[in-house]
Design an enzyme around this catalytic site. Structure first.
Site, PDB file in Angstrom:
ATOM      1  N   LEU A   1      59.924  43.199  30.111  1.00  0.00           N
ATOM      2  CA  LEU A   1      60.928  43.931  31.104  1.00  0.00           C
ATOM      3  C   LEU A   1      61.270  42.839  32.119  1.00  0.00           C
ATOM      4  O   LEU A   1      60.426  42.050  32.475  1.00  0.00           O
ATOM      5  CB  LEU A   1      60.462  45.322  31.758  1.00  0.00           C
ATOM      6  CG  LEU A   1      60.176  46.407  30.595  1.00  0.00           C
ATOM      7  CD1 LEU A   1      59.398  47.543  31.076  1.00  0.00           C
ATOM      8  CD2 LEU A   1      61.449  47.135  29.908  1.00  0.00           C
ATOM      9  N   PRO A   2      62.243  43.090  32.996  1.00  0.00           N
ATOM     10  CA  PRO A   2      62.932  42.098  33.988  1.00  0.00           C
ATOM     11  C   PRO A   2      61.863  41.867  35.039  1.00  0.00           C
ATOM     12  O   PRO A   2      61.727  40.788  35.166  1.00  0.00           O
ATOM     13  CB  PRO A   2      64.177  42.773  34.279  1.00  0.00           C
ATOM     14  CG  PRO A   2      64.581  43.827  33.300  1.00  0.00           C
ATOM     15  CD  PRO A   2      63.613  44.261  32.841  1.00  0.00           C
TER      16      PRO A   2
ATOM     17  N   THR B   1      57.515  38.495  33.160  1.00  0.00           N
ATOM     18  CA  THR B   1      57.106  37.651  34.197  1.00  0.00           C
ATOM     19  C   THR B   1      56.903  38.584  35.359  1.00  0.00           C
ATOM     20  O   THR B   1      58.199  39.119  35.830  1.00  0.00           O
ATOM     21  CB  THR B   1      58.028  36.685  34.250  1.00  0.00           C
ATOM     22  OG1 THR B   1      58.052  35.815  33.122  1.00  0.00           O
ATOM     23  CG2 THR B   1      57.336  35.578  35.437  1.00  0.00           C
TER      24      THR B   1
ATOM     25  N   LYS C   1      52.082  31.250  34.704  1.00  0.00           N
ATOM     26  CA  LYS C   1      53.522  31.418  34.419  1.00  0.00           C
ATOM     27  C   LYS C   1      54.269  31.103  35.456  1.00  0.00           C
ATOM     28  O   LYS C   1      55.363  30.200  35.622  1.00  0.00           O
ATOM     29  CB  LYS C   1      53.831  32.722  33.813  1.00  0.00           C
ATOM     30  CG  LYS C   1      55.184  33.154  33.644  1.00  0.00           C
ATOM     31  CD  LYS C   1      56.015  32.345  32.551  1.00  0.00           C
ATOM     32  CE  LYS C   1      57.620  32.814  32.323  1.00  0.00           C
ATOM     33  NZ  LYS C   1      58.431  31.687  31.661  1.00  0.00           N
TER      34      LYS C   1
ATOM     35  N   LYS D   1      64.455  35.781  40.612  1.00  0.00           N
ATOM     36  CA  LYS D   1      63.097  36.780  40.690  1.00  0.00           C
ATOM     37  C   LYS D   1      62.077  35.778  40.662  1.00  0.00           C
ATOM     38  O   LYS D   1      61.158  35.775  41.157  1.00  0.00           O
ATOM     39  CB  LYS D   1      63.532  37.647  39.476  1.00  0.00           C
ATOM     40  CG  LYS D   1      62.312  38.630  39.566  1.00  0.00           C
ATOM     41  CD  LYS D   1      61.118  38.188  38.419  1.00  0.00           C
ATOM     42  CE  LYS D   1      61.735  38.070  36.916  1.00  0.00           C
ATOM     43  NZ  LYS D   1      60.643  37.866  35.848  1.00  0.00           N
TER      44      LYS D   1
END
Ligand code: NAD
Length: 300
Positions: free
Chosen positions: A72-73, A103, A178, A253
């Site tokens: 998911l975003p 992420t 990440k 983001k």
């Protein structure tokens, strides 16, 4: 940990975007049964055309799958998918395994791990690297935050989507690695855009320039595999009007996550902050939904 979960277990997959859709196709190609859910009906229809099975809610997906993947975003989407009344944790059976490949920030990942554990559910963070090309080729790198035994289980059950599985540490550690990687990837895309545009404006052929950089000290993933100049990497979004890939919004983001974490350890991120402003300008100029390599158009 549930020993019944193995490389034959049906999978519930939530989030069928740029990354989730090709990951589901890889799982289906490997013969796995995959239940899918996305708020976008077109994304679901596309997955069904490849043999996936539609779930009409996260609750129904969670109650049918012992192994659930979320892609998911952003943190708020992941929190809602896990914690809402009709979310994963309220409906998954005890002993289920949930792997979040999105992420997000390490703190949210740790909190979701703890809440899952209280409900008898195993949870790990496994954000991925390799972009849409890596997802399509099933060569993603999975950066896993999990205890060792769970890491081995994740490597077994998600083998069809990736070629590298790196245990980064305990829950949340995959997100730390990440975020640091994406800070560098985001900065190097801006740097590659500057270098490519300067060379071309000074008369260099873009393909020759990229080839020369890729045999020289400026070489990086952005220059070699995801070059922002159209026509240099035929499969990259830059050669397809920057459609698909990782949106500028997603990279903004990611940089916000890095800047937030840096604030927590009182550390300056000079280049990360500048890169974020550059991508925000790019988004303000209409590139928010385009691949982040479209940042090159600020210079062209
Ligand atoms: P995307 O925006 O293309 O896809 C997200 C999907 O989630 C969409 O299909 C959307 O409809 C769906 N969605 C949103 N809210 C939902 C909800 N409540 N329930 C179900 N589905 C919902 O994003 P993406 O590019 O696939 O990225 C997903 C994650 O992977 C992000 O965290 C991103 O940072 C990370 N990531 C992306 C890339 C990349 O190259 N695109 C690479 C590595 C990691």
């Amino acid at each position: 940990m549930n020993d019944q979960i193995n490389d034959k277990s049906p999978i519930g997959f939530i989030g069928l975007g740029q990354m989730g859709a090709p990951m589901v196709r890889s799982l289906l190609r490997a013969g796995r049964k995959v239940h899918v859910y996305d708020i976008n009906p077109q994304a679901v229809a596309e997955a069904l055309s490849h043999g996936a099975i539609a779930a009409n809610s996260i609750a129904s997906l969670a109650s049918q799958s012992d192994l659930i993947v979320t892609m998911l975003p952003s943190p708020s989407h992941v929190r809602a998918a896990f914690l809402d009344d009709d979310g994963i944790l309220a409906h998954a059976a005890k002993g289920s395994l949930v792997v979040d490949c999105s992420t997000i920030d390490p703190e949210t990942a740790k909190q979701l791990h703890q809440t899952s554990r209280l409900r008898g559910i195993d949870m790990a963070d496994a954000p991925v690297s390799g972009g849409v090309l890596g997802a399509a080729a099933a060569t993603l790198t999975l950066l896993v935050g999990a205890v060792p035994a769970l890491f081995e289980r994740i490597r077994e059950v998600l083998a069809p989507v990736g070629s590298e599985f790196i245990r980064c540490g305990e829950p949340g550690a995959g997100q730390v690695v990440k975020i640091a990687n994406n800070l560098l990837a985001a900065i190097s895309m801006v740097a590659t855009s500057e270098a490519m545009t300067l060379g071309v404006k000074l008369g260099a052929d873009p393909v020759l320039l990229a080839n020369a950089i890729n045999h020289s000290t400026g070489r990086c993933w952005a220059s070699e595999h995801y070059n922002p100049w159209p026509g240099v990497c035929p499969d990259a979004p830059a050669s397809h009007d920057y459609v698909g890939g990782a949106s500028t919004g997603i990279l903004i983001k990611d940089l916000s996550l890095a800047l937030g974490e840096a604030k927590g350890v009182t550390m300056p991120l000079f280049l990360g902050a500048i890169a974020q402003q550059v991508y925000q300008l790019s988004a303000a100029q209409g590139n928010g939904k385009k691949d982040f390599a479209s940042v090159v158009n600020l210079y062209r």
